[in-house]
Design a protein around this motif. Structure first.
Motif, mmCIF file in Angstrom:
data_model
loop_
_atom_site.group_PDB
_atom_site.id
_atom_site.type_symbol
_atom_site.label_atom_id
_atom_site.label_comp_id
_atom_site.label_asym_id
_atom_site.label_seq_id
_atom_site.Cartn_x
_atom_site.Cartn_y
_atom_site.Cartn_z
ATOM 1 N N ASP A 180 0.790 -1.227 0.000
ATOM 2 C CA ASP A 180 0.000 0.000 0.000
ATOM 3 C C ASP A 180 0.825 1.280 0.000
ATOM 4 O O ASP A 180 0.324 2.345 0.332
ATOM 5 C CB ASP A 180 -0.927 -0.004 1.221
ATOM 6 N N ASP A 181 2.096 1.215 -0.375
ATOM 7 C CA ASP A 181 2.920 2.422 -0.386
ATOM 8 C C ASP A 181 3.894 2.360 -1.551
ATOM 9 O O ASP A 181 3.777 1.498 -2.428
ATOM 10 C CB ASP A 181 3.641 2.612 0.956
ATOM 11 N N GLY A 182 4.842 3.294 -1.592
ATOM 12 C CA GLY A 182 5.756 3.320 -2.726
ATOM 13 C C GLY A 182 6.997 4.133 -2.439
ATOM 14 O O GLY A 182 7.179 4.684 -1.343
ATOM 15 N N LEU A 183 7.871 4.220 -3.434
ATOM 16 C CA LEU A 183 9.129 4.953 -3.310
ATOM 17 C C LEU A 183 9.323 5.799 -4.563
ATOM 18 O O LEU A 183 9.153 5.308 -5.684
ATOM 19 C CB LEU A 183 10.299 3.995 -3.138
ATOM 20 N N LEU A 184 9.677 7.046 -4.358
ATOM 21 C CA LEU A 184 9.860 8.001 -5.451
ATOM 22 C C LEU A 184 11.320 8.412 -5.542
ATOM 23 O O LEU A 184 11.945 8.730 -4.522
ATOM 24 C CB LEU A 184 8.999 9.247 -5.190
ATOM 25 N N ALA B 292 -0.759 1.269 -6.306
ATOM 26 C CA ALA B 292 -0.814 1.521 -7.749
ATOM 27 C C ALA B 292 -2.251 1.602 -8.231
ATOM 28 O O ALA B 292 -2.607 2.475 -9.043
ATOM 29 C CB ALA B 292 -0.064 0.414 -8.493
ATOM 30 N N ALA B 293 -3.097 0.701 -7.731
ATOM 31 C CA ALA B 293 -4.502 0.709 -8.129
ATOM 32 C C ALA B 293 -5.221 1.950 -7.600
ATOM 33 O O ALA B 293 -6.037 2.555 -8.310
ATOM 34 C CB ALA B 293 -5.185 -0.554 -7.625
ATOM 35 N N PRO C 212 0.803 5.826 2.248
ATOM 36 C CA PRO C 212 -0.536 5.488 1.754
ATOM 37 C C PRO C 212 -1.492 6.668 1.698
ATOM 38 O O PRO C 212 -2.435 6.664 0.899
ATOM 39 C CB PRO C 212 -1.015 4.423 2.755
ATOM 40 N N GLN C 213 -1.286 7.679 2.531
ATOM 41 C CA GLN C 213 -2.165 8.843 2.545
ATOM 42 C C GLN C 213 -1.727 9.933 1.556
ATOM 43 O O GLN C 213 -2.364 10.991 1.470
ATOM 44 C CB GLN C 213 -2.218 9.451 3.952
ATOM 45 N N ALA C 214 -0.661 9.705 0.820
ATOM 46 C CA ALA C 214 -0.169 10.729 -0.106
ATOM 47 C C ALA C 214 -1.184 11.012 -1.206
ATOM 48 O O ALA C 214 -2.007 10.163 -1.568
ATOM 49 C CB ALA C 214 1.155 10.273 -0.716
#
Length: 362
Positions: A28-32, A76-77, A137-139
């Motif tokens: 549920d999160d990611g990396l930029l 992503a979804a 996840p809240q981004a």
């Protein structure tokens, strides 16, 4: 690579470059990977000890653009993105359940935002003055074209603010007169907001030291720029009617006096800057409001719905936005970038982690 360089603010004037571990990304999160982050006046204020929003120690920088390098399937979804997409990330991390969030004013959520959230919270990579940013996840994220220079894309916050503050908050109607007090980044973005709203006349008021910024205001579409006898000149230019909408983007109490003076009857004055420094009084403000039946409105950020139109404007190339970009700095020179805001010829600098590589793939 297991760590990221990050510019950490520990206290007034206490800035360090540290290596923070990269987080393990889940569903549920990611990396930029950060491309560029704008240098905002609130960062400068925090560096000098004025700190209403920052949870120290924190990684500074909240006006950023970058490329997703890792993302979980649920994230992503939810965001409609995938690894390799270029995005901007709004500064807010709204909880979604507090009174402000439930009222639709997520900008006022008390959860610390990007560029101000403690390094002791999770990975700590919550600021743009770094190689990588954690996508919580809240981004709130928005896709942007891959072929626009990053230093232009990072202008999306002032431009989206300008679109909202002039038309949405300021209530400008097509053909109306806008006066903008203060030709800083947000004041200049409000020139764009005024042109997009169909303003009949756009007037920008600055000081003699703002000559360069006022030239940029004209390049962006301002009809008149003033430095002296502003009230008298606005009166003459408008045939005594004065302004329908006034944006006060200058940080002084005296500037608010000017904003109230150039407002016409039943006008709306949008207060952006802080009323600090000498001059001005509540008594004169109230007297002017009553005499002219003015509406005085304050702002904080913009609705998320205004970010995509701002990005499309940047992508369109309709405005010479490169005139607003006055400095590129690597992470090692972030402190210099912050200090540069004191230069009256500087408008908007940005920190670019891979400055030596910047532009080779643009």
């Amino acid at each position: 690579m297991t760590t990221s360089r990050a510019v950490v603010l520990h206290g007034k004037g206490q800035l360090t470059i540290e290596e923070l571990p990269l987080p393990r990304i889940g569903a549920d999160d990611g990396l930029l990977k950060v491309e560029a982050t704008g240098v905002c006046g609130t960062d400068m204020a925090a560096y000098h000890g004025v700190n209403p929003l920052y949870e120290l120690p924190c990684v500074l920088g909240h006006e950023l653009v970058g490329t997703i390098v890792d993302i979980g399937p649920q994230a992503a979804a939810r965001w409609g993105v995938e690894a390799g997409d270029r995005i901007v990330v709004e500064e807010y991390l709204p909880c979604g359940t507090c009174r402000s969030c439930l009222a639709g004013s997520y900008q006022m959520c008390r959860v610390p935002r990007y560029g101000g959230k403690s390094i002791h919270s999770g990975s700590g990579l919550y600021g743009g003055y770094s190689d990588f940013l954690y996508l919580h996840p809240q981004a709130i994220v928005h896709k942007v074209a891959a072929d626009v220079p990053a230093e232009l894309v990072q202008l999306y916050i002032p431009i989206s603010n300008g679109l909202d503050w002039v038309a949405g908050v300021g209530g400008l109607r097509p053909g109306g007169t806008v006066v903008i007090v203060g030709p800083g980044p947000h004041g200049l973005a409000c020139v764009i907001g005024a042109k997009e709203a169909g303003a009949g006349t756009v007037i920008v008021i600055g000081q003699e030291a703002d000559a360069t910024r006022l030239e940029v205001a004209k390049d962006l579409g301002a009809d008149h720029t003033l430095t002296t006898d502003a009230v008298e000149q606005v009166t003459e230019l408008t045939g005594g009617v004065l302004a329908d909408t006034v944006i006060n983007a200058a940080d002084s109490a005296a500037a608010l006096d000017t904003a109230m003076a150039v407002a016409g009857d039943r006008a709306t004055v949008v207060q952006v800057g802080l009323a600090k420094g000498g001059g001005g009084s509540a008594e004169t403000v109230v007297d002017t409001m009553i005499r002219k039946v003015l509406t005085l409105r304050a702002v904080r950020g913009r609705p998320s719905s205004l970010v995509p139109p701002a990005l499309r404007l940047i992508e369109s190339g309709r405005y010479p936005l490169e005139r607003m970009c006055t400095g590129r700095f690597p992470i090692e020179r972030t402190e210099e970038a912050l200090a540069g805001l004191a230069d009256p010829t500087a408008i908007r600098s940005c920190v670019i982690p891979d400055l030596s590589e910047y532009g080779r793939n643009e």
